[in-house]
Motif scaffolding. Structure first.
Motif, PDB file in Angstrom:
ATOM      1  N   VAL A 143       8.374  -1.739  47.793  1.00 19.52           N
ATOM      2  CA  VAL A 143       8.752  -2.990  46.842  1.00 19.52           C
ATOM      3  C   VAL A 143       9.600  -2.106  45.687  1.00 19.52           C
ATOM      4  O   VAL A 143      10.553  -3.040  45.185  1.00 19.52           O
ATOM      5  CB  VAL A 143       7.717  -3.539  45.884  1.00 19.52           C
ATOM      6  N   LEU A 144       9.541  -1.006  45.371  1.00 20.90           N
ATOM      7  CA  LEU A 144      10.534  -0.348  44.410  1.00 20.90           C
ATOM      8  C   LEU A 144      11.907   0.093  44.780  1.00 20.90           C
ATOM      9  O   LEU A 144      13.086   0.109  44.263  1.00 20.90           O
ATOM     10  CB  LEU A 144       9.870   0.439  43.669  1.00 20.90           C
ATOM     11  N   SER A 145      11.979   0.654  46.275  1.00 21.07           N
ATOM     12  CA  SER A 145      12.889   1.163  46.916  1.00 21.07           C
ATOM     13  C   SER A 145      14.309   0.391  46.698  1.00 21.07           C
ATOM     14  O   SER A 145      15.627   0.799  46.485  1.00 21.07           O
ATOM     15  CB  SER A 145      12.785   1.898  48.186  1.00 21.07           C
ATOM     16  N   PRO A 146      14.255  -0.828  46.972  1.00 19.93           N
ATOM     17  CA  PRO A 146      15.332  -1.734  47.022  1.00 19.93           C
ATOM     18  C   PRO A 146      16.086  -1.858  45.333  1.00 19.93           C
ATOM     19  O   PRO A 146      17.016  -1.993  45.187  1.00 19.93           O
ATOM     20  CB  PRO A 146      14.738  -3.182  47.249  1.00 19.93           C
ATOM     21  N   TRP A 147      15.067  -1.912  44.419  1.00 17.35           N
ATOM     22  CA  TRP A 147      15.653  -1.675  43.119  1.00 17.35           C
ATOM     23  C   TRP A 147      16.183  -0.528  42.799  1.00 17.35           C
ATOM     24  O   TRP A 147      17.357  -0.502  42.187  1.00 17.35           O
ATOM     25  CB  TRP A 147      14.443  -2.015  41.909  1.00 17.35           C
ATOM     26  N   ALA A 148      15.630   0.540  43.245  1.00 23.05           N
ATOM     27  CA  ALA A 148      16.436   1.938  42.967  1.00 23.05           C
ATOM     28  C   ALA A 148      17.944   1.830  43.799  1.00 23.05           C
ATOM     29  O   ALA A 148      18.821   2.432  43.261  1.00 23.05           O
ATOM     30  CB  ALA A 148      15.497   3.054  43.700  1.00 23.05           C
ATOM     31  N   LEU A 149      17.801   1.137  45.140  1.00 27.65           N
ATOM     32  CA  LEU A 149      19.355   1.083  45.698  1.00 27.65           C
ATOM     33  C   LEU A 149      20.188   0.312  44.863  1.00 27.65           C
ATOM     34  O   LEU A 149      21.171   1.024  44.997  1.00 27.65           O
ATOM     35  CB  LEU A 149      18.736   0.503  47.088  1.00 27.65           C
ATOM     36  N   TYR A 150      19.992  -0.807  44.661  1.00 31.02           N
ATOM     37  CA  TYR A 150      20.816  -1.717  43.819  1.00 31.02           C
ATOM     38  C   TYR A 150      21.072  -1.537  42.375  1.00 31.02           C
ATOM     39  O   TYR A 150      22.302  -1.845  41.874  1.00 31.02           O
ATOM     40  CB  TYR A 150      20.822  -3.165  44.212  1.00 31.02           C
ATOM     41  N   PHE A 151      20.411  -0.824  41.785  1.00 32.42           N
ATOM     42  CA  PHE A 151      20.393  -0.585  40.184  1.00 32.42           C
ATOM     43  C   PHE A 151      20.473   0.768  39.880  1.00 32.42           C
ATOM     44  O   PHE A 151      20.124   1.275  38.659  1.00 32.42           O
ATOM     45  CB  PHE A 151      19.323  -1.386  39.616  1.00 32.42           C
ATOM     46  N   THR A 152      20.742   1.757  40.824  1.00 33.35           N
ATOM     47  CA  THR A 152      21.501   3.078  40.569  1.00 33.35           C
ATOM     48  C   THR A 152      22.622   3.349  41.099  1.00 33.35           C
ATOM     49  O   THR A 152      23.241   2.318  41.654  1.00 33.35           O
ATOM     50  CB  THR A 152      20.104   4.169  40.960  1.00 33.35           C
ATOM     51  N   GLY A 153      23.173   4.744  41.106  1.00 32.43           N
ATOM     52  CA  GLY A 153      24.374   4.661  41.689  1.00 32.43           C
ATOM     53  C   GLY A 153      24.257   4.923  43.210  1.00 32.43           C
ATOM     54  O   GLY A 153      25.294   5.264  43.784  1.00 32.43           O
ATOM     55  N   TRP A 154      22.879   4.767  43.857  1.00 38.14           N
ATOM     56  CA  TRP A 154      22.968   5.075  45.274  1.00 38.14           C
ATOM     57  C   TRP A 154      23.739   4.053  46.038  1.00 38.14           C
ATOM     58  O   TRP A 154      24.359   4.292  47.284  1.00 38.14           O
ATOM     59  CB  TRP A 154      21.577   4.770  45.595  1.00 38.14           C
ATOM     60  N   TYR A 155      23.540   2.678  45.690  1.00 33.30           N
ATOM     61  CA  TYR A 155      24.618   1.802  46.532  1.00 33.30           C
ATOM     62  C   TYR A 155      25.970   2.127  46.245  1.00 33.30           C
ATOM     63  O   TYR A 155      26.767   1.817  47.298  1.00 33.30           O
ATOM     64  CB  TYR A 155      24.281   0.363  46.092  1.00 33.30           C
TER      65      TYR A 155
END
Length: 303
Positions: A143-155
């Motif tokens: 549940v948390l990894s999508p937030w990290a994906l789209y709201f960090t520099g990852w995406y």
């Protein structure tokens, strides 16, 4: 740096015509389906049955994986955020769910020679496997990894680096598998919990997808920064939608598809719970019958 090649307007026709023979997804798909088929055939040759539904689930899962990584959907995933979001949902929910229902670990344990089977059992009983499949940890990652994906520099990095882009696909499938496999799968994996707790974990995932989707739809900043607006300056500018409107569509896809697949997952889990309860009732009936027969035999012997 990743260069976005000019593409025609996305349609059902271009989704087929822009198909690519990406080597890694093709190799993974062919080997996964081939090895699974070899295992099923080995069981049949020795007279054992293997449920057709499991084979179908594995085939659908690998087909979904290949479509998401090699079809026109993959070609447009750096051009349209909405296309990427469809790909995201397929890789993180549909593929892991279907592969878990395919029970490949059970198939391997029933068909592998003694030494490889021992290696597989050692992996299943290792501390790493127990930690990775610990339900609260798997739930948190899911549940948390999508937030990290789209709201960090990852995406943003995935839009400029082919390596990061491919690793994002691997991450989506891996995290989905960690969450789905112990809950809905039939394989003898660590981290399996009671059916009521499985249902609870499933219900808890639904608000997270909805909240993330609504957040993406409502925020003013564009995901990917200047990547999508910059595409309007090239030959695709004549047909590309407004980046803001496409982001709203992407958030709606995440919200709606997450709830839809989550509900399908819930139905499957509930059906498994009912089936397990019926089998447990049958076992209890047989146990009581044996006790009753033993009691009659003892009473007859004492006459």
């Amino acid at each position: 740096m990743s260069v976005v090649e000019p593409l025609p307007e996305l349609s059902w026709g271009t989704a087929v015509s822009e198909w690519s023979l990406a080597p890694l997804p093709l190799v993974v798909t062919v080997w996964s389906v081939g090895l699974y088929a070899v295992g099923v055939l080995a069981l049949r040759r020795r007279g054992d049955r293997w449920p057709v539904g499991r084979s179908l689930a594995w085939g659908v899962g690998m087909l979904a994986f290949y479509l998401a990584t090699s079809s026109g959907l993959a070609a447009y995933d750096t051009v349209l955020l909405s296309a990427h979001m469809v790909q995201h949902m397929v890789l993180s929910m549909i593929v892991p769910l279907c592969l878990a229902l395919g029970a490949p670990v059970t198939l391997a344990l029933r068909t592998l020679p003694a030494r490889p089977r021992g290696w597989l059992l050692a992996v299943l009983h290792s501390k790493v496997a127990k930690v990775a499949s610990f339900p609260p940890l798997a739930f948190g990652l899911y549940v948390l990894s999508p937030w990290a994906l789209y709201f960090t520099g990852w995406y943003d990095a995935s839009l400029t680096s082919v390596y990061v882009h491919e690793m994002m696909h691997v991450h989506l499938v891996a995290v989905g598998a960690l969450f789905f496999w112990p809950i809905v799968g039939v394989d003898p994996l660590p981290g399996r919990v009671s059916h009521p707790f499985r249902v609870l974990l499933t219900v808890l995932t639904l608000p997270f997808h909805a909240f993330l989707g609504v957040t993406i739809m409502g925020q003013t900043a564009l995901l990917g920064g200047d990547h999508y607006p910059s595409l309007h300056d090239g030959p695709m500018g004549s047909w590309l939608p407004d980046p803001r409107a496409d982001q709203e569509l992407a958030g709606g896809i995440l919200w709606g598809a997450g709830d839809l697949v989550g509900l399908v997952f819930f139905v499957i889990l509930f059906a498994q719970w009912v089936r397990a309860s019926m089998k447990e009732a049958e076992r209890e009936d047989r146990r009581l019958d044996r006790l009753e027969a033993q009691a009659r035999a003892d009473a007859k012997a004492n006459e």
